[in-house]
Design an enzyme around this catalytic site. Structure first.
Site, short mmCIF file in Angstrom:
data_model
loop_
_atom_site.label_atom_id
_atom_site.label_comp_id
_atom_site.label_asym_id
_atom_site.label_seq_id
_atom_site.Cartn_x
_atom_site.Cartn_y
_atom_site.Cartn_z
CG ASP A 34 -1.88 -1.21 1.15
OD1 ASP A 34 -2.76 -1.22 0.28
OD2 ASP A 34 -1.68 -2.14 1.94
CG ASP A 96 -16.76 7.64 14.43
OD1 ASP A 96 -16.76 8.83 14.04
OD2 ASP A 96 -15.88 7.19 15.19
CG ASP A 105 -7.33 1.69 0.94
OD1 ASP A 105 -7.36 0.57 0.43
OD2 ASP A 105 -6.33 2.15 1.53
CG HIS A 128 -14.02 11.02 14.36
ND1 HIS A 128 -14.42 9.86 14.99
CD2 HIS A 128 -13.04 11.54 15.14
CE1 HIS A 128 -13.72 9.69 16.10
NE2 HIS A 128 -12.86 10.71 16.22
CG ASN A 142 -5.70 -1.63 -2.02
OD1 ASN A 142 -4.73 -1.19 -1.39
ND2 ASN A 142 -6.91 -1.12 -1.91
CG ASN A 219 -8.60 12.66 22.85
OD1 ASN A 219 -8.06 11.57 23.01
ND2 ASN A 219 -9.36 12.94 21.81
CE1 TYR A 231 -21.99 3.11 32.20
CE2 TYR A 231 -21.83 3.34 29.82
CZ TYR A 231 -22.36 3.74 31.03
OH TYR A 231 -23.27 4.77 31.07
CB VAL A 234 -16.74 -0.67 27.42
CG1 VAL A 234 -16.05 0.03 26.25
CG2 VAL A 234 -18.25 -0.72 27.20
CG ASP A 258 -10.14 -1.81 30.59
OD1 ASP A 258 -10.12 -2.27 31.74
OD2 ASP A 258 -11.15 -1.26 30.09
CB SER A 295 -10.84 9.09 18.13
OG SER A 295 -11.86 9.67 18.87
#
Length: 351
Positions: A34, A96, A105, A128, A142, A219, A231, A234, A258, A295
């Site tokens: 790529d 999102d 792509d 985003h 590709n 952030n 939570y 998650v 985490d 993100s």
């Protein structure tokens, strides 16, 4: 060997006292063909400098940015993981701002779309969501653009953020329920909202259906809990840089963050039309560029979860999550997060 059974055989042979060792006969190939793969330090860090797509002669492209080379191998070992699996067929929901409808792509990887944002269409007018989706599953080898961490994955594009990047907790909850009902094995949420009983119920419902949920830690640079990342069901993701240090902007705190992943100058896809992140009245004429934030780190972890599930198709979501969290590399300082920086190869080969 039947596909997906290789690691079970290796484990069995390894317990046989007459066997010195057993390992896969790996495929040897170029890392990626790529165009911008060399800028994807998160996937393969050779200590390279990082530059964005820019053109100082025009105002339609981002200002020039150059980040000095980091620490070699401060990456998620994606190339090594691809020798085991590319994640073919695993569905990852990206909740999102949508995904560009005609990007060369990533658009073809989207197999289902839904709109919970109140916007008039499913296209990504903010930018985003296309960037996040490319990090997960951009087509590899590709001769175009970039490679996703899970290039064999497919995308469920749930638009929960409007064309200005704003959404609601109820819209996000509806997106989670939609994704869980349409075969998503992994849900990525590169966003944050205040604690909500409606949202937590949707998270728990998806987890109980066997889904692994991943979200950005935020952030803010502090330790304030952000949701849905905070939570228990998650995986909350903090951000590192190209030397495995905690990104200055990353929210942290081992009591609830985490895991970590690269989130500084992460190169990925952007819409090939005007979008809010390109600036008012401007068009991002090069539809690939860098982005910063937890993100960007979150979809790297989500894609690693998908790779791990592909290598362990019969595993439960709790087992897959444990494999990803227990196979990290040291990064940041003690207390930044409960585990380290994600390592895709370690996760897919974890016993």
């Amino acid at each position: 060997m039947p596909a997906g059974k290789e690691l079970q055989l290796i484990d069995a042979l390894g317990r046989n006292p007459v066997v010195e060792y057993a390992e896969p006969d790996y495929v040897v190939a170029a890392a990626s063909e790529d165009t911008f793969f060399g800028r994807q330090y998160a996937l393969q860090n050779d200590g390279q400098d990082i530059v964005n797509n820019h053109d100082t002669a025009t105002s339609t492209k981002p200002a020039p940015i150059k980040i000095d080379g980091g620490t070699p191998d401060a990456d998620v070992d994606a190339v090594e993981a691809w020798a085991i699996t590319s994640g073919t067929g695993v569905r990852v929901a990206v909740l999102d701002s949508g995904v560009d409808l005609d990007h060369e792509d990533i658009s073809s990887k989207v197999i289902l779309r839904a709109n919970f944002s109140g916007s008039n269409n499913n296209d990504d007018k903010y930018g985003h969501g296309t960037h996040v989706a490319g990090i997960v599953a951009a087509t590899a080898n590709n001769n175009k653009g970039v490679a996703g961490v899970c290039p064999g994955c497919t995308i469920l594009a749930g638009k929960v953020l409007s064309d200005n990047g704003i959404g609601t907790s109820s819209g996000l909850a509806n997106g989670i329920n939609w994704a869980a009902s349409n075969g998503a094995k992994v849900i990525n949420m590169s966003l944050a909202v205040r604690a909500s009983r409606t949202l937590e119920a949707a998270v728990n419902n998806a987890w109980n259906k066997g889904v692994v949920l991943v979200a950005a830690a935020g952030n803010g640079g502090g330790q304030t809990k952000m949701y849905p990342g905070a939570y228990p069901n998650v995986i909350a993701v903090g951000a590192t840089d190209n030397s495995d240090a905690k990104a200055s902007f990353s929210t942290f705190g081992a009591s609830w963050v985490d895991i970590a992943a690269p989130g500084v100058a992460v190169f990925s896809t952007f819409p090939n039309h005007e979008s809010a992140l390109a600036g008012t009245g401007k068009k991002r004429s090069l539809n690939y560029d860098i982005g910063d934030g937890t993100s960007m780190a979150s979809p790297i972890v989500a894609a690693t979860v998908a790779l791990t599930w592909s290598a362990n198709p019969g595993a439960s979501n709790s087992v897959v999550r444990a494999k990803v969290e227990s196979s990290t590399d040291p990064a940041g300082d003690i207390g930044d997060w409960a585990h380290g920086r994600v390592n895709a190869y370690n996760a897919v080969t974890s016993p």
